[in-house]
Write an enzyme that holds these catalytic residues in place. Structure first.
Site, PDB file in Angstrom:
ATOM      1  CD  GLN A 111      -3.270   0.313   0.338  1.00  0.00           C
ATOM      2  OE1 GLN A 111      -3.595  -0.848   0.514  1.00  0.00           O
ATOM      3  NE2 GLN A 111      -3.878   1.101  -0.526  1.00  0.00           N
ATOM      4  CE  LYS A 126      -5.665  -3.972   2.847  1.00  0.00           C
ATOM      5  NZ  LYS A 126      -5.856  -3.515   1.453  1.00  0.00           N
ATOM      6  N   GLY A 165     -12.537  -0.199   2.516  1.00  0.00           N
ATOM      7  CA  GLY A 165     -12.900  -1.599   2.315  1.00  0.00           C
ATOM      8  C   GLY A 165     -11.759  -2.427   1.753  1.00  0.00           C
ATOM      9  CG  ASP A 166      -8.679  -5.607   1.125  1.00  0.00           C
ATOM     10  OD1 ASP A 166      -8.051  -5.010   0.245  1.00  0.00           O
ATOM     11  OD2 ASP A 166      -8.483  -6.823   1.357  1.00  0.00           O
ATOM     12  CB  THR A 209     -10.664  -1.339  -7.221  1.00  0.00           C
ATOM     13  OG1 THR A 209     -10.763  -0.577  -6.024  1.00  0.00           O
ATOM     14  CG2 THR A 209      -9.369  -2.126  -7.225  1.00  0.00           C
ATOM     15  CG  ASN A 241     -15.653  -3.343  -5.015  1.00  0.00           C
ATOM     16  OD1 ASN A 241     -14.554  -2.864  -5.267  1.00  0.00           O
ATOM     17  ND2 ASN A 241     -16.772  -2.635  -5.136  1.00  0.00           N
ATOM     18  CB  SER A 377      -9.973   6.041  -0.942  1.00  0.00           C
ATOM     19  OG  SER A 377     -10.749   4.872  -0.858  1.00  0.00           O
TER      20      SER A 377
HETATM   21  P1  NDP Z   1     -14.566  -8.971  -2.077  1.00  0.00           P
HETATM   22  O1  NDP Z   1     -14.693  -9.448  -0.695  1.00  0.00           O
HETATM   23  O2  NDP Z   1     -15.596  -8.077  -2.632  1.00  0.00           O
HETATM   24  O3  NDP Z   1     -14.393 -10.202  -3.077  1.00  0.00           O
HETATM   25  C1  NDP Z   1     -13.363 -11.119  -2.918  1.00  0.00           C
HETATM   26  C2  NDP Z   1     -13.507 -12.198  -3.965  1.00  0.00           C
HETATM   27  O4  NDP Z   1     -12.341 -13.011  -3.960  1.00  0.00           O
HETATM   28  C3  NDP Z   1     -14.684 -13.131  -3.705  1.00  0.00           C
HETATM   29  O5  NDP Z   1     -15.162 -13.622  -4.911  1.00  0.00           O
HETATM   30  C4  NDP Z   1     -14.017 -14.233  -2.875  1.00  0.00           C
HETATM   31  O6  NDP Z   1     -14.687 -15.474  -2.932  1.00  0.00           O
HETATM   32  C5  NDP Z   1     -12.671 -14.338  -3.535  1.00  0.00           C
HETATM   33  N1  NDP Z   1     -11.682 -14.782  -2.532  1.00  0.00           N
HETATM   34  C6  NDP Z   1     -11.289 -14.106  -1.429  1.00  0.00           C
HETATM   35  N2  NDP Z   1     -10.423 -14.827  -0.709  1.00  0.00           N
HETATM   36  C7  NDP Z   1     -10.273 -15.982  -1.376  1.00  0.00           C
HETATM   37  C8  NDP Z   1      -9.491 -17.141  -1.129  1.00  0.00           C
HETATM   38  N3  NDP Z   1      -8.694 -17.246  -0.057  1.00  0.00           N
HETATM   39  N4  NDP Z   1      -9.579 -18.134  -2.049  1.00  0.00           N
HETATM   40  C9  NDP Z   1     -10.373 -18.019  -3.154  1.00  0.00           C
HETATM   41  N5  NDP Z   1     -11.141 -16.940  -3.412  1.00  0.00           N
HETATM   42  C10 NDP Z   1     -11.086 -15.938  -2.542  1.00  0.00           C
HETATM   43  O7  NDP Z   1     -13.118  -8.262  -2.133  1.00  0.00           O
HETATM   44  P2  NDP Z   1     -12.558  -7.220  -3.191  1.00  0.00           P
HETATM   45  O8  NDP Z   1     -13.116  -7.495  -4.546  1.00  0.00           O
HETATM   46  O9  NDP Z   1     -12.676  -5.876  -2.611  1.00  0.00           O
HETATM   47  O10 NDP Z   1     -11.001  -7.590  -3.176  1.00  0.00           O
HETATM   48  C11 NDP Z   1     -10.414  -8.513  -4.084  1.00  0.00           C
HETATM   49  C12 NDP Z   1      -8.922  -8.264  -4.161  1.00  0.00           C
HETATM   50  O11 NDP Z   1      -8.690  -6.928  -4.621  1.00  0.00           O
HETATM   51  C13 NDP Z   1      -8.164  -8.371  -2.840  1.00  0.00           C
HETATM   52  O12 NDP Z   1      -6.864  -8.861  -3.094  1.00  0.00           O
HETATM   53  C14 NDP Z   1      -8.069  -6.926  -2.384  1.00  0.00           C
HETATM   54  O13 NDP Z   1      -6.982  -6.722  -1.508  1.00  0.00           O
HETATM   55  C15 NDP Z   1      -7.832  -6.242  -3.720  1.00  0.00           C
HETATM   56  N6  NDP Z   1      -8.145  -4.813  -3.782  1.00  0.00           N
HETATM   57  C16 NDP Z   1      -9.357  -4.327  -3.414  1.00  0.00           C
HETATM   58  C17 NDP Z   1      -9.624  -2.974  -3.511  1.00  0.00           C
HETATM   59  C18 NDP Z   1     -10.976  -2.408  -3.200  1.00  0.00           C
HETATM   60  O14 NDP Z   1     -11.146  -1.201  -3.384  1.00  0.00           O
HETATM   61  N7  NDP Z   1     -11.936  -3.197  -2.757  1.00  0.00           N
HETATM   62  C19 NDP Z   1      -8.599  -2.033  -3.948  1.00  0.00           C
HETATM   63  C20 NDP Z   1      -7.372  -2.655  -4.391  1.00  0.00           C
HETATM   64  C21 NDP Z   1      -7.171  -3.986  -4.282  1.00  0.00           C
HETATM   65  P3  NDP Z   1     -15.525 -15.985  -1.644  1.00  0.00           P
HETATM   66  O15 NDP Z   1     -16.666 -15.026  -1.519  1.00  0.00           O
HETATM   67  O16 NDP Z   1     -15.917 -17.373  -1.991  1.00  0.00           O
HETATM   68  O17 NDP Z   1     -14.571 -15.899  -0.483  1.00  0.00           O
HETATM   69  O1  2IT Z   2      -5.864  -2.568  -1.416  1.00  0.00           O
HETATM   70  C1  2IT Z   2      -6.390  -1.441  -1.541  1.00  0.00           C
HETATM   71  O2  2IT Z   2      -5.833  -0.527  -2.151  1.00  0.00           O
HETATM   72  C2  2IT Z   2      -7.709  -1.219  -0.951  1.00  0.00           C
HETATM   73  N1  2IT Z   2      -8.281  -2.155  -0.392  1.00  0.00           N
HETATM   74  C3  2IT Z   2      -8.358   0.135  -1.008  1.00  0.00           C
HETATM   75  C4  2IT Z   2      -7.816   1.019   0.077  1.00  0.00           C
HETATM   76  C5  2IT Z   2      -8.487   2.368   0.220  1.00  0.00           C
HETATM   77  O3  2IT Z   2      -8.089   3.061   1.161  1.00  0.00           O
HETATM   78  O4  2IT Z   2      -9.353   2.740  -0.562  1.00  0.00           O
END
Ligand code: NDP
Ligand code: 2IT
Length: 445
Positions: A111, A126, A165-166, A209, A241, A377
């Site tokens: 990050q 984080k 969020g994450d 994202t 997401n 953000s």
């Molecule tokens: P969500 O919780 O919305 O979705 C996560 C997705 O990934 C779900 O489909 C979930 O499946 C799957 N998943 C999570 N953990 C596992 C695992 N251990 N094995 C298999 N599948 C898994 O999260 P986001 O979409 O927000 O985040 C996804 C990725 O993007 C993460 O790495 C996060 O750090 C990164 N990210 C997110 C940002 C954001 O703004 N939200 C910004 C930048 C990066 P299930 O529901 O079955 O667990």
């Molecule tokens: O991994 C990431 O960059 C996030 N989950 C978003 C962090 C944020 O502060 O919007």
């Protein structure tokens, strides 16, 4: 090659023996930075790496909450306030049973550089908990979020540390946490981002994202191969997401997302995944991905397969760390993939990343490719400060510019250092240089 950097990595491994994800992220970053330390001996004199790799503060706490049966439950809570050289700590909160200090330190370290790449004034942090939101009622989620914030509120603040969020934390959880913060602190400020639109959130943050990922990959395809998403088959892992809004933008640009997944398996729909069904299943019903077959019976569900064996032109891993292993990389390359863009944080292992680079597949690393979320953000914070909010189009246009700039900055940096098309190195170096300069200017702190 810099002996200093090698010795720091060895020390890091000895001092953090139970943190494999943190060591993995640091190994990748440090291997890119050797060249920078060779050119800047003053960095070593200032012990810059030792300081960069040690979080400024780690907070660990108990999160007690009461389940629907009246039984008290306890989870572990964390906030890693990693580096505030560029601005207050900024980064998401993750709720997933796998969460531990190693994972949060790797995410915090990534990050710092990601936030630097955005060009906006945000430091790196984080946090999260090993709480598993799956199968919990709304009331249980609320009680958990309130309890988490009851401790967290004393460590965060609009100018100190702003979580978001994450995995496992979306609009519902941010709402519950914000409500509790406001109640305890008696202030309605931008202490969390990803807030609802009715109470200080920004338009386009939900999409940011995923949209940002696709903007950056589109710019990479245009610059390097004179092509675009139009007519391309795309495989996206995850269905949360990031995956949903990346897929939406791919479709808007004329590409075809043929596969999506969750932790139970993946679906394949050669006609192109219908995202309205996915939104209903994931955002409204909170169900498993095989429900898609109820809407589209011609689609296929694979419980035990590897999504990376699905033939595609572009792969977008958007689920979690270490989900794209060497065999997946080999399968994608054998099937003719031309570009990979990391929507998730560190989804590709070190070996798989090397495989893509060796095969000259365009590879956009997460700290650059998924920076659109945190960038938006920061735009949410800017809007909150001025008590004036921008239209969707304004935020989206700013996001697109930020992502295109990130791509050109990491591309130019990789070329400048003689590592043309190695955007992993370009992102690490460009992100680090600004943090290093700020740390040097601020003295030994
Ligand atoms: P969500 O919780 O919305 O979705 C996560 C997705 O990934 C779900 O489909 C979930 O499946 C799957 N998943 C999570 N953990 C596992 C695992 N251990 N094995 C298999 N599948 C898994 O999260 P986001 O979409 O927000 O985040 C996804 C990725 O993007 C993460 O790495 C996060 O750090 C990164 N990210 C997110 C940002 C954001 O703004 N939200 C910004 C930048 C990066 P299930 O529901 O079955 O667990
Ligand atoms: O991994 C990431 O960059 C996030 N989950 C978003 C962090 C944020 O502060 O919007």
């Amino acid at each position: 090659m810099s002996k200093y950097v090698d010795s720091i990595l060895e020390k890091l491994k000895l001092q953090n023996p139970n943190e494999p994800e943190f060591i993995q992220a640091a190994t990748e970053i440090l291997s890119s930075l050797k060249i920078v330390f060779d050119k800047n001996p003053e960095y070593e004199k200032a012990s810059l790496l030792e300081r960069f790799l040690e979080p400024e503060r780690v907070i660990m706490f108990r999160i007690p909450w009461v389940d629907d049966n009246g039984k008290p439950q306890v989870n572990k809570g964390y906030r890693v306030q990693f580096n505030s050289a560029l601005g207050g700590y900024k980064g998401g909160l993750r709720l997933h049973p796998s969460v531990n200090l190693s994972i949060l330190k790797f995410l915090g370290l990534e990050q710092i550089l990601k936030n630097s790449l955005t060009g906006l004034p945000i430091g790196g942090g984080k946090g999260g908990s090993n709480f598993d939101p799956k199968g919990k009622s709304d009331n249980e989620i609320m009680r958990f979020c309130q309890s988490m914030m009851t401790e967290l509120y004393r460590h965060i603040g609009a100018d100190t540390d702003v979580p978001a969020g994450d995995i496992g934390v979306g609009a519902r959880e941010i709402g519950f946490m914000f409500g509790q913060y406001k109640r305890i602190a008696n202030e309605h400020v931008a202490v969390l981002t990803g807030r609802g639109l009715s109470y200080g959130g920004s338009l386009a943050r939900k999409q940011a994202t995923g949209f940002g990922l696709v903007y950056l990959v589109e710019e990479m395809l245009k610059t390097k191969l004179n092509t675009s998403f139009k007519g391309k088959n795309v495989v996206v892992s995850g269905s949360g997401n990031v995956a949903i809004y990346a897929s939406e933008k791919v479709h808007e640009l004329g590409g075809n997302v043929v596969a999506l997944s969750d932790s139970s398996g993946y679906i394949y729909d050669e006609k192109g995944i219908n995202l309205e069904h996915i939104k209903q299943i994931k955002e409204v019903d909170r169900k498993r991905i095989n429900e898609y077959l109820k809407y589209v019976p011609t689609a296929k569900f694979f419980e035990n397969g590897c999504i990376w064996t699905v033939k595609c032109d572009v792969a977008l891993p958007c689920a979690t760390q270490n989900e794209l292993l060497i065999d997946g990389a080999k399968a994608l390359i054998a099937n003719g993939v031309i570009a990979v863009g990391e929507g998730a944080n560190m989804p590709t292992t070190l070996e798989a990343t090397d495989e893509f680079l060796a095969a000259k597949v365009l590879f956009a690393p997460g700290k650059a490719a998924n920076a659109g979320g945190v960038a938006t953000s920061a735009l949410e914070m800017a809007q909150s400060s001025q008590r004036l909010f921008w239209s969707f189009e304004e935020v989206d246009a700013k996001l697109k510019t930020i992502m295109e700039n990130i791509f050109h900055n990491i591309d130019d940096t990789s070329t400048k250092f003689g590592l043309e098309n190695n955007f992993v190195a370009g992102a690490n170096i460009f992100g680090f240089e600004k943090v290093a300069e700020a740390m040097l200017a601020q003295g030994v702190v």
